[in-house]
Enzyme design. Sequence first.
Site: not given
Ligand code: PDD
Length: 287
Positions: A183, A33, A207, A52, A151, A101
């Site tokens: 993170e 996503y 990420l 990405r 992601k 499945r």
């Molecule tokens: N999340 N690390 C993780 C685990 C994340 O899920 C996200 C983003 C980030 C930051 O990445 P970016 O700057 O590209 O948004 C870092 C999104 C916003 C979400 O899951 O809603």
Amino acid sequence: MGRIVYVNGDYVDEAEARVSIFDRGFLMADGVYEVTSVLDGKILDYPGHAARLARSLSELDMTPPVSDDELLAIFREMVERNKLVDGMIYLQVTRGNPGDRDFAFPDPEKVSPTLILFTQSKPGLADSPAAKSGLKVISVPEMRWNRRDIKTTQLLYPSMAKMMAKKAGVDDAWLVEDGMVTEGTSNNAYIVKDGAIITRNLSNDILHGITRAAVLRFAREAQMKVEERSFSIDEAQAADEAFITSASSFVTPVIEIDGTAVGTGKPGPVAGRLREIYLEESRKTAI
Ligand code: PDD
């Protein structure tokens, strides 16, 4: 009528949207996503999110459902149809519906990916109260899989960590592995010490945040010192400032970690400046 959402080529009312119960996104969390912000009806950092997405798909041997240009046209159509001013566009691609499945991936020649998008309206997104008040976080053990650079929609542990934070009466959790912060549950984590901005280096452990890349670029352009390396909770608690970045929160200060105030216990000047620069610069390149 509710939101207009996108499902495999069609723009439909959210109540009419349908995806099969055999979709691998639903059964196996076999999907990726992107969350992209919209300010004043314009999409922030589209090339970064598209790049990405392409990487996440390629790492999982998934076929891109549409080209980058087609996707941009879909994003714009979603903004237009939903009259989105400030908010987010959520996009998800799954390996599709093989009709049953099975752990083995289906033949991509026979099963096409599922592509869905929806918008989330957040009026005043750039003026969120958290930017002024700062966030409180707790540390929790890192228990996600080892390909956090992709992601994926496997968000159960980050959701559990978020619930642990809520239960502890704070806003979010920072994940800790081998004594070092990876993170946040849905954001990248930073500290500031003696003017240097410190954040974990890129690897499969985190990420590769699109906001992270932009903020570090702007920081370097503004002659601020950047150190890409791991840090511990002890080091973070003793730092001058802490903050997080993500597409939906931009740059947001962290004022407390595991009950200990960071610096003055108030949002710091470096986080404040980076937020300003990020918003100003990314509005300029928004499309
Ligand atoms: N999340 N690390 C993780 C685990 C994340 O899920 C996200 C983003 C980030 C930051 O990445 P970016 O700057 O590209 O948004 C870092 C999104 C916003 C979400 O899951 O809603």
